[in-house]
Design a protein around this motif. Structure first.
Motif, PDB file in Angstrom:
ATOM      1  N   THR A  49      -1.828  24.521 -56.086  1.00 55.85           N
ATOM      2  CA  THR A  49      -2.054  25.023 -54.666  1.00 55.85           C
ATOM      3  C   THR A  49      -0.895  25.312 -53.834  1.00 55.85           C
ATOM      4  OG1 THR A  49      -3.862  23.388 -54.752  1.00 55.85           O
ATOM      5  CG2 THR A  49      -3.204  24.354 -52.617  1.00 55.85           C
ATOM      6  N   LEU A  50      -0.002  24.470 -53.974  1.00 57.63           N
ATOM      7  CA  LEU A  50       1.317  24.733 -53.252  1.00 57.63           C
ATOM      8  C   LEU A  50       1.796  26.030 -53.499  1.00 57.63           C
ATOM      9  CD1 LEU A  50       2.882  21.099 -52.729  1.00 57.63           C
ATOM     10  CD2 LEU A  50       1.549  22.560 -51.058  1.00 57.63           C
ATOM     11  N   PRO A  51       2.179  26.432 -54.750  1.00 59.42           N
ATOM     12  CA  PRO A  51       2.883  27.789 -55.064  1.00 59.42           C
ATOM     13  C   PRO A  51       1.906  29.048 -54.636  1.00 59.42           C
ATOM     14  CG  PRO A  51       2.951  26.455 -56.869  1.00 59.42           C
ATOM     15  CD  PRO A  51       2.066  25.550 -56.001  1.00 59.42           C
ATOM     16  N   THR A  52       0.614  28.679 -54.645  1.00 63.84           N
ATOM     17  CA  THR A  52      -0.192  29.777 -54.356  1.00 63.84           C
ATOM     18  C   THR A  52      -0.352  29.914 -52.735  1.00 63.84           C
ATOM     19  OG1 THR A  52      -1.893  29.270 -56.192  1.00 63.84           O
ATOM     20  CG2 THR A  52      -2.813  30.507 -54.227  1.00 63.84           C
ATOM     21  N   ILE A  53      -0.372  28.862 -51.795  1.00 65.02           N
ATOM     22  CA  ILE A  53      -0.256  29.038 -50.564  1.00 65.02           C
ATOM     23  C   ILE A  53       1.053  29.698 -50.202  1.00 65.02           C
ATOM     24  CG2 ILE A  53      -0.228  27.569 -48.307  1.00 65.02           C
ATOM     25  CD1 ILE A  53      -2.028  25.620 -49.827  1.00 65.02           C
ATOM     26  N   LEU A  54       2.076  29.333 -50.632  1.00 67.64           N
ATOM     27  CA  LEU A  54       3.422  29.846 -50.344  1.00 67.64           C
ATOM     28  C   LEU A  54       3.639  31.336 -50.684  1.00 67.64           C
ATOM     29  CD1 LEU A  54       6.024  27.044 -51.374  1.00 67.64           C
ATOM     30  CD2 LEU A  54       5.299  27.719 -49.277  1.00 67.64           C
ATOM     31  N   VAL A  61       0.515  37.995 -46.598  1.00 67.91           N
ATOM     32  CA  VAL A  61       0.174  37.724 -45.361  1.00 67.91           C
ATOM     33  C   VAL A  61       1.155  38.515 -44.518  1.00 67.91           C
ATOM     34  CG1 VAL A  61       0.395  36.068 -43.032  1.00 67.91           C
ATOM     35  CG2 VAL A  61      -0.961  35.541 -45.306  1.00 67.91           C
ATOM     36  N   THR A  62       2.470  38.415 -44.983  1.00 66.67           N
ATOM     37  CA  THR A  62       3.659  39.148 -44.114  1.00 66.67           C
ATOM     38  C   THR A  62       3.499  40.603 -44.551  1.00 66.67           C
ATOM     39  OG1 THR A  62       4.908  38.790 -46.347  1.00 66.67           O
ATOM     40  CG2 THR A  62       5.265  37.285 -44.371  1.00 66.67           C
ATOM     41  N   ALA A  63       3.079  41.059 -45.780  1.00 70.03           N
ATOM     42  CA  ALA A  63       3.000  42.363 -46.021  1.00 70.03           C
ATOM     43  C   ALA A  63       1.723  43.146 -45.214  1.00 70.03           C
ATOM     44  CB  ALA A  63       2.510  42.499 -47.538  1.00 70.03           C
ATOM     45  N   LEU A  64       0.633  42.396 -44.992  1.00 70.23           N
ATOM     46  CA  LEU A  64      -0.497  42.822 -44.243  1.00 70.23           C
ATOM     47  C   LEU A  64      -0.151  43.040 -42.851  1.00 70.23           C
ATOM     48  CD1 LEU A  64      -3.450  41.084 -46.090  1.00 70.23           C
ATOM     49  CD2 LEU A  64      -2.838  43.448 -46.409  1.00 70.23           C
ATOM     50  N   ALA A  65       0.680  41.886 -42.347  1.00 69.89           N
ATOM     51  CA  ALA A  65       1.061  41.948 -40.941  1.00 69.89           C
ATOM     52  C   ALA A  65       1.967  43.094 -40.789  1.00 69.89           C
ATOM     53  CB  ALA A  65       1.778  40.513 -40.610  1.00 69.89           C
ATOM     54  N   SER A  66       2.820  43.421 -41.595  1.00 65.77           N
ATOM     55  CA  SER A  66       3.722  44.396 -41.664  1.00 65.77           C
ATOM     56  C   SER A  66       2.954  45.795 -41.400  1.00 65.77           C
ATOM     57  CB  SER A  66       4.716  44.387 -42.659  1.00 65.77           C
ATOM     58  OG  SER A  66       5.568  45.804 -42.544  1.00 65.77           O
ATOM     59  N   VAL A  67       2.007  45.794 -42.216  1.00 66.35           N
ATOM     60  CA  VAL A  67       0.964  47.194 -42.109  1.00 66.35           C
ATOM     61  C   VAL A  67       0.439  47.390 -40.797  1.00 66.35           C
ATOM     62  CG1 VAL A  67      -0.838  48.260 -43.318  1.00 66.35           C
ATOM     63  CG2 VAL A  67       0.693  47.281 -44.713  1.00 66.35           C
ATOM     64  N   ILE A 295      10.083  46.183 -33.797  1.00 60.28           N
ATOM     65  CA  ILE A 295       9.517  45.815 -34.938  1.00 60.28           C
ATOM     66  C   ILE A 295       8.293  46.773 -35.359  1.00 60.28           C
ATOM     67  CG2 ILE A 295       8.086  43.846 -35.772  1.00 60.28           C
ATOM     68  CD1 ILE A 295       9.607  42.057 -34.103  1.00 60.28           C
ATOM     69  N   GLY A 296       7.595  47.052 -34.652  1.00 61.53           N
ATOM     70  CA  GLY A 296       6.620  48.350 -34.836  1.00 61.53           C
ATOM     71  C   GLY A 296       6.992  49.398 -35.472  1.00 61.53           C
ATOM     72  N   TYR A 297       8.279  49.993 -35.102  1.00 55.12           N
ATOM     73  CA  TYR A 297       9.124  51.160 -35.631  1.00 55.12           C
ATOM     74  C   TYR A 297       9.473  50.808 -37.062  1.00 55.12           C
ATOM     75  CZ  TYR A 297      11.207  55.488 -35.653  1.00 55.12           C
ATOM     76  OH  TYR A 297      11.865  56.915 -36.198  1.00 55.12           O
ATOM     77  N   GLY A 298       9.946  49.489 -37.194  1.00 52.20           N
ATOM     78  CA  GLY A 298      10.648  49.436 -38.237  1.00 52.20           C
ATOM     79  C   GLY A 298       9.747  49.041 -39.398  1.00 52.20           C
ATOM     80  N   SER A 299       8.458  48.476 -38.904  1.00 47.08           N
ATOM     81  CA  SER A 299       7.388  48.134 -40.012  1.00 47.08           C
ATOM     82  C   SER A 299       6.778  49.421 -40.372  1.00 47.08           C
ATOM     83  CB  SER A 299       6.107  47.433 -39.124  1.00 47.08           C
ATOM     84  OG  SER A 299       6.754  46.167 -38.673  1.00 47.08           O
ATOM     85  N   ALA A 300       6.914  50.497 -39.754  1.00 48.86           N
ATOM     86  CA  ALA A 300       6.355  51.895 -40.038  1.00 48.86           C
ATOM     87  C   ALA A 300       7.255  52.284 -41.155  1.00 48.86           C
ATOM     88  CB  ALA A 300       6.324  52.925 -39.157  1.00 48.86           C
ATOM     89  N   ILE A 301       8.448  52.287 -40.855  1.00 48.19           N
ATOM     90  CA  ILE A 301       9.512  52.482 -42.086  1.00 48.19           C
ATOM     91  C   ILE A 301       8.907  51.954 -43.224  1.00 48.19           C
ATOM     92  CG2 ILE A 301      11.867  52.960 -42.952  1.00 48.19           C
ATOM     93  CD1 ILE A 301      12.424  53.009 -39.740  1.00 48.19           C
ATOM     94  N   ALA A 302       8.979  50.397 -43.199  1.00 51.75           N
ATOM     95  CA  ALA A 302       8.654  49.538 -44.018  1.00 51.75           C
ATOM     96  C   ALA A 302       7.344  50.128 -44.880  1.00 51.75           C
ATOM     97  CB  ALA A 302       8.406  48.306 -43.894  1.00 51.75           C
ATOM     98  N   VAL A 303       6.355  50.606 -44.233  1.00 51.61           N
ATOM     99  CA  VAL A 303       5.114  50.995 -44.814  1.00 51.61           C
ATOM    100  C   VAL A 303       5.359  52.099 -45.616  1.00 51.61           C
ATOM    101  CG1 VAL A 303       2.804  51.923 -44.420  1.00 51.61           C
ATOM    102  CG2 VAL A 303       3.654  50.042 -43.073  1.00 51.61           C
ATOM    103  N   VAL A 304       6.157  53.345 -45.153  1.00 53.48           N
ATOM    104  CA  VAL A 304       6.484  54.303 -45.959  1.00 53.48           C
ATOM    105  C   VAL A 304       7.228  54.121 -47.260  1.00 53.48           C
ATOM    106  CG1 VAL A 304       7.865  56.400 -45.847  1.00 53.48           C
ATOM    107  CG2 VAL A 304       6.855  55.978 -44.034  1.00 53.48           C
ATOM    108  N   LEU A 305       8.171  52.988 -47.194  1.00 49.67           N
ATOM    109  CA  LEU A 305       8.882  52.595 -48.376  1.00 49.67           C
ATOM    110  C   LEU A 305       7.995  51.805 -49.204  1.00 49.67           C
ATOM    111  CD1 LEU A 305      11.568  52.347 -49.628  1.00 49.67           C
ATOM    112  CD2 LEU A 305      11.901  50.229 -48.445  1.00 49.67           C
TER     113      LEU A 305
END
Length: 327
Positions: A49-54, A61-67, A295-305
């Motif tokens: 459970t712990l590795p899955t949660i991490l 979660v961070t990837a979806l939040a960045s999108v 952060i929003g603009y940087g996330s847009a570049i991350a989405v392109v990447l």
């Protein structure tokens, strides 16, 4: 009397006398299934459970939040400062940012250089080491050592090599005197190629290990058959060995593309990704954690990447899954 019969005929002694009750058959132990205790089940549950949660929290979660943040403006101070802007960040990125297209170009150049220079060199070293020459283990360790080192450490080492005053290169070519300095890191026409030399130095050892593993999987009978047919060493490699390395070549291509897209730490150590060494990963970092946090603009570049990476990774995964199903 009974004792004599037992000694002379032990099988007859094993038979019960008439009228006696039949002896109960003893069950032969066949082993038993050990049940997990409550403590064991709790431990296994926590280990799963712990590795899955991490993993979910730190990756998905961070990837979806960045999108999601790519379509907003946010300075990182308070969630009430998040404002939806739609595709405005992407429009600004493609049309108004003077560093975006040079960064894309530099990432493409990074990939081309890695696939043209260190990849064939790594294949050449792997072929030589596969011949089981003397001290092959020593050579293999020496060439693979840069892969073990951190990219930041490699950056610091090559900074010393490129130092205008006391660097190895300028000292050899006599360019460490006043009026003859060659600024390998500060010159926009040279710094990208200087960084690529350091990246190629590390990437060669990586490719060598991948190809060496692939060569170990080539059937020796194919080489023997080619030698019997009269083919020389080059013909055997070109017509027999290299086609057998097709799965390894696919892995090498995918790994090289990923290395070119995620290039960051080496450039950041050299000069912070400025003055001719702009990369997409550098733009993401400078916009998110820079002086003016966007952060929003940087996330847009991350989405392109991310989208560029998926164009490469998804076909590779589909091909791999199809092969596994056929097998």
């Amino acid at each position: 009397m009974t004792t004599n019969i037992t000694k002379e005929n032990p099988e007859a002694a094993a038979v019960p006398p008439p009228g006696a009750a039949p002896a109960k058959k003893q069950k032969v132990p066949t082993g038993h299934r050990r049940l997990l205790t409550r403590r064991d089940r709790f431990t296994l549950g926590m280990m799963a459970t712990l590795p899955t949660i991490l993993h979910v929290a730190l990756v998905w979660v961070t990837a979806l939040a960045s999108v999601a943040l790519a379509f907003t403006t946010w300075d990182g101070i308070g969630f009430d400062a998040i404002h939806w802007v739609g595709l405005q960040n992407f429009k600004e990125l493609f049309e108004q940012n003077p560093q975006f297209w040079p960064a894309v170009q530099h990432n493409v150049v990074w990939f081309v250089v890695l696939i043209v220079i260190p990849t064939p060199l790594g294949l050449f070293l792997a072929v030589q080491l596969d011949k089981k020459i003397r001290f092959s283990r020593v050579y293999q360790t020496a060439f693979f050592l840069p892969v073990v080192l951190s990219m930041a450490v490699i950056g610091f080492v090559w900074q010393l090599v490129y130092n205008p005053d006391t660097g190895l290169i300028n000292s050899i070519i006599g360019a460490n005197e006043p009026g003859k300095y060659i600024d390998w890191i500060g010159d926009p026409d040279l710094n990208l190629w200087a960084v690529l030399v350091a990246a190629s130095w590390r990437h060669t050892g990586y490719m060598m290990i991948l190809y060496l593993a692939g060569l170990k999987g080539v059937d020796p009978s194919l080489r023997e058959a080619s030698a019997i047919d009269g083919a020389n060493e080059w013909q055997t490699f070109k017509n027999v060995v290299f086609p057998a390395l097709r799965p390894t070549n696919t892995i090498v291509l995918v790994v090289t593309i990923i290395e070119a897209l995620r290039a960051f730490d080496l450039v950041y150590v050299f000069n912070g990704g400025a003055e001719g060494t702009e990369l997409l990963s550098i733009l993401v970092t400078t916009n998110i954690i820079g002086e003016s946090s966007r952060i929003g603009y940087g996330s847009a570049i991350a989405v392109v990447l991310l989208l560029i990476s998926l164009v490469v990774i998804v076909p590779y995964l589909v091909s791999t899954f199809r092969k596994e199903r056929r097998a």
